[in-house]
Enzyme design. Structure first.
Site, PDB file in Angstrom:
ATOM      1  N   CYS A 100       0.707  -1.158  -0.016  1.00 45.24           N
ATOM      2  CA  CYS A 100       0.614  -0.067   0.283  1.00 45.24           C
ATOM      3  C   CYS A 100       0.934   1.137  -0.264  1.00 45.24           C
ATOM      4  O   CYS A 100       1.055   1.818  -0.850  1.00 45.24           O
ATOM      5  CB  CYS A 100      -0.853  -0.101   1.023  1.00 45.24           C
ATOM      6  SG  CYS A 100      -2.292   0.832   1.338  1.00 45.24           S
ATOM      7  N   HIS A 191      -3.557  -4.707   0.589  1.00 43.99           N
ATOM      8  CA  HIS A 191      -2.600  -4.934   2.367  1.00 43.99           C
ATOM      9  C   HIS A 191      -1.455  -6.086   2.383  1.00 43.99           C
ATOM     10  O   HIS A 191      -2.823  -7.269   2.011  1.00 43.99           O
ATOM     11  CB  HIS A 191      -2.922  -4.212   3.435  1.00 43.99           C
ATOM     12  CG  HIS A 191      -3.190  -2.501   3.500  1.00 43.99           C
ATOM     13  ND1 HIS A 191      -2.344  -1.988   3.827  1.00 43.99           N
ATOM     14  CD2 HIS A 191      -4.218  -2.053   3.070  1.00 43.99           C
ATOM     15  CE1 HIS A 191      -2.612  -1.055   4.263  1.00 43.99           C
ATOM     16  NE2 HIS A 191      -4.000  -0.623   3.576  1.00 43.99           N
ATOM     17  N   GLU A 193      -0.391  -8.029   4.058  1.00 45.50           N
ATOM     18  CA  GLU A 193      -0.202  -7.940   5.547  1.00 45.50           C
ATOM     19  C   GLU A 193      -1.170  -8.033   6.070  1.00 45.50           C
ATOM     20  O   GLU A 193      -1.938  -8.573   7.176  1.00 45.50           O
ATOM     21  CB  GLU A 193       0.612  -7.682   6.231  1.00 45.50           C
ATOM     22  CG  GLU A 193       0.194  -5.845   6.497  1.00 45.50           C
ATOM     23  CD  GLU A 193       0.150  -4.841   5.546  1.00 45.50           C
ATOM     24  OE1 GLU A 193      -0.947  -3.587   5.853  1.00 45.50           O
ATOM     25  OE2 GLU A 193       0.102  -5.284   4.223  1.00 45.50           O
TER      26      GLU A 193
END
Length: 242
Positions: A100, A191, A193
């Site tokens: 991001c 994202h 993660e």
């Protein structure tokens, strides 16, 4: 010489978070998706402490997270040093992954163009599609042609750096993922993660930043209720490191 195993990798995680709560939440997210131990991380939060000239010394890979309070378009006092560090990492051929905001930082560091585009903000769970290059890419070639991701951004990469290859896109915008041609450097606008539960935590924590796009509680709950597991992305960071 053989490459180090993931259990012995030394990783630099670069963050830009103002609050301790979200700084720690992001660390946990990267630990979960990378599948490594906390002691393997060297942590640098540029919003709280200056970048050390030796930040890259002794690390095997660099990860750059998101930044709820900051834009990659900002000209903060620490931005020049951060952009220079990203370029140094590529020059050293250190594997580098930006998620991001980190994706946007990498693009800016190498001459890409960023835009603030709230009209095309992406929040919650959505789909992206691999380009032809993405289907051939070593990291993404086993992904489906289209797959679910978690997103939360107003800024986007409008033009990639000259030495970058687009790997994924969607109907809203191009450049959802890219890599550099001449260095082991990747960025994903989504994202990588975050799973659904972690995405919900992030949306709740940064609710005020999305008030324009989600002005009512009904709007906000609709996005939260539509969150789904992004199983193909679950192993992306881990696979990048191995």
């Amino acid at each position: 010489m053989p490459s180090p195993s993931i259990d012995t990798l030394r990783l630099l995680l670069i963050q830009a978070r103002n609050t301790d709560e979200m700084e720690h939440q992001e660390q946990e997210c990267f630990l979960e998706r990378c599948r490594v131990r906390r002691e393997q991380f060297r942590l640098v939060n540029v919003a709280k402490s200056p970048l050390d000239n030796a930040a890259l010394d002794g690390v095997d890979a660099v990860l750059i997270g998101g930044a709820g309070e900051y834009s990659a378009l900002d000209d903060t006092p620490w931005m020049p040093d951060l952009l220079d560090l990203v370029r140094q990492a590529a020059a050293r051929r250190l594997p580098t992954f930006g998620s991001c905001w980190g994706h946007q930082i990498i693009a800016r560091a190498f001459g890409g163009t960023l835009v603030y585009d709230p009209g095309r903000a992406e929040l919650g769970c959505g789909s992206v599609h691999l380009t032809d290059a993405g289907r051939r890419d070593l990291l993404l070639r086993d992904f489906s042609a289209s797959f679910k991701v978690n997103m939360g951004h107003h800024d986007r990469v409008d033009e990639l750096p000259p030495n970058a290859i687009e790997l994924a896109y969607n109907e809203s915008q191009r450049n959802q993922a890219f890599r550099l041609q001449d260095a082991p450097v990747y960025g994903t606008q989504f994202h990588s993660e975050l799973d659904a539960a972690r995405e919900r935590e992030r949306l709740v924590a940064y609710r005020e930043y999305y008030i324009r796009e989600l002005p009512t509680e009904e709007d906000f709950q609709r996005v939260v209720n539509n969150l789904a597991e992004t199983t193909e992305v679950d192993s992306l960071l881990h696979d990048f490191l191995v």
